[in-house]
Write a protein that holds these residues in place. Structure first.
Motif, PDB file in Angstrom:
ATOM      1  N   ASN A  78       0.845  -1.186   0.000  1.00 40.56           N
ATOM      2  CA  ASN A  78       0.000   0.000   0.000  1.00 40.56           C
ATOM      3  C   ASN A  78       0.881   1.236   0.000  1.00 40.56           C
ATOM      4  O   ASN A  78       1.998   1.213   0.522  1.00 40.56           O
ATOM      5  N   VAL A  79       0.358   2.314  -0.565  1.00 41.47           N
ATOM      6  CA  VAL A  79       1.045   3.596  -0.507  1.00 41.47           C
ATOM      7  C   VAL A  79       0.170   4.513   0.348  1.00 41.47           C
ATOM      8  O   VAL A  79      -1.026   4.674   0.077  1.00 41.47           O
ATOM      9  N   TYR A  80       0.763   5.077   1.388  1.00 38.15           N
ATOM     10  CA  TYR A  80       0.044   5.946   2.319  1.00 38.15           C
ATOM     11  C   TYR A  80       0.373   7.405   2.043  1.00 38.15           C
ATOM     12  O   TYR A  80       1.518   7.754   1.755  1.00 38.15           O
ATOM     13  N   SER A  81      -0.643   8.255   2.164  1.00 39.50           N
ATOM     14  CA  SER A  81      -0.483   9.707   2.047  1.00 39.50           C
ATOM     15  C   SER A  81      -0.470  10.272   3.462  1.00 39.50           C
ATOM     16  O   SER A  81      -1.377  10.000   4.249  1.00 39.50           O
ATOM     17  N   PHE A 100      -2.248  -1.198  -3.529  1.00 38.50           N
ATOM     18  CA  PHE A 100      -1.631  -1.610  -4.779  1.00 38.50           C
ATOM     19  C   PHE A 100      -2.312  -2.891  -5.219  1.00 38.50           C
ATOM     20  O   PHE A 100      -2.379  -3.860  -4.502  1.00 38.50           O
ATOM     21  N   GLY A 101      -2.860  -2.848  -6.383  1.00 34.07           N
ATOM     22  CA  GLY A 101      -3.509  -4.022  -6.942  1.00 34.07           C
ATOM     23  C   GLY A 101      -3.220  -4.060  -8.417  1.00 34.07           C
ATOM     24  O   GLY A 101      -2.168  -3.627  -8.866  1.00 34.07           O
ATOM     25  N   ARG A 102      -4.159  -4.524  -9.163  1.00 34.65           N
ATOM     26  CA  ARG A 102      -3.980  -4.561 -10.613  1.00 34.65           C
ATOM     27  C   ARG A 102      -4.535  -3.296 -11.248  1.00 34.65           C
ATOM     28  O   ARG A 102      -5.028  -3.321 -12.368  1.00 34.65           O
ATOM     29  N   GLY A 105      -1.718   3.642 -11.294  1.00 39.26           N
ATOM     30  CA  GLY A 105      -1.824   4.975 -10.722  1.00 39.26           C
ATOM     31  C   GLY A 105      -1.803   5.049  -9.213  1.00 39.26           C
ATOM     32  O   GLY A 105      -2.234   6.037  -8.638  1.00 39.26           O
ATOM     33  N   VAL A 106      -1.300   4.033  -8.544  1.00 35.34           N
ATOM     34  CA  VAL A 106      -1.307   4.004  -7.079  1.00 35.34           C
ATOM     35  C   VAL A 106      -0.478   5.144  -6.495  1.00 35.34           C
ATOM     36  O   VAL A 106      -0.959   5.920  -5.664  1.00 35.34           O
ATOM     37  N   THR A 107       0.769   5.274  -6.924  1.00 30.47           N
ATOM     38  CA  THR A 107       1.648   6.304  -6.372  1.00 30.47           C
ATOM     39  C   THR A 107       1.150   7.698  -6.719  1.00 30.47           C
ATOM     40  O   THR A 107       1.135   8.591  -5.871  1.00 30.47           O
TER      41      THR A 107
END
Length: 155
Positions: A78-81, A100-102, A105-107
């Motif tokens: 996971n990417v946390y803000s 994060f999956g399929r 644009g996660v980051t």
């Protein structure tokens, strides 16, 4: 370690989990920020990205990875803000978790959360927003973040 904008990052490494806290030059400390963990071990990723609007530091994104549970092939990432709020108590807090999956644009979605919502974010009052393939209803992460920001602002 020394961060940007006069902030110091403290990594807390426990037996099976890592946490993060931030402290500014005035000594205001965020307290430990814990990250979701479903696997057996979790740790902060190597990449921490500081997010600015012009010269103003708004926050940072951090990745958190997990070792998969026994019998599973993949762990979660996971990417946390994290919002930087030097005039509030706490002085920093987790705004969102982007799973994060399929989905692409996660980051960039984690950065977008900060740039679109950090100004009005209240670390003492606001609840973390989770963006995952299950919660974005098939739309791109960027669109889900825009809709969430619009709903928060009332527009």
């Amino acid at each position: 370690c020394t961060g940007e904008g006069g902030w110091t990052l403290f990594l807390h490494d426990y037996l099976n989990q890592m946490t993060l806290s931030l402290e500014n030059e005035a000594g205001a400390n965020s307290g430990e920020m814990r990250f979701d963990q479903r696997g057996s071990d979790g740790e902060l990723g190597q990449r921490i990205e500081w997010v600015y609007a012009g010269e103003t530091l708004l926050g940072l994104t951090v990745g958190y990875s997990e070792t998969p549970l026994a019998g599973e092939a993949n762990g979660a990432y996971n990417v946390y803000s994290i919002a930087i709020k030097p005039d509030q108590t706490p002085s920093a807090c987790v705004m969102s978790r982007v799973e994060f999956g399929r989905v692409r644009g996660v980051t960039s979605a984690a950065r977008q959360v900060i740039t679109s919502m950090a100004d009005g974010w209240d670390c003492a009052e606001d609840q973390r927003i989770d963006f995952s393939p299950e919660t974005i209803n098939g739309q791109p992460y960027s669109q889900a973040v825009r809709e969430s920001a619009r709903a928060r602002s009332g527009n």
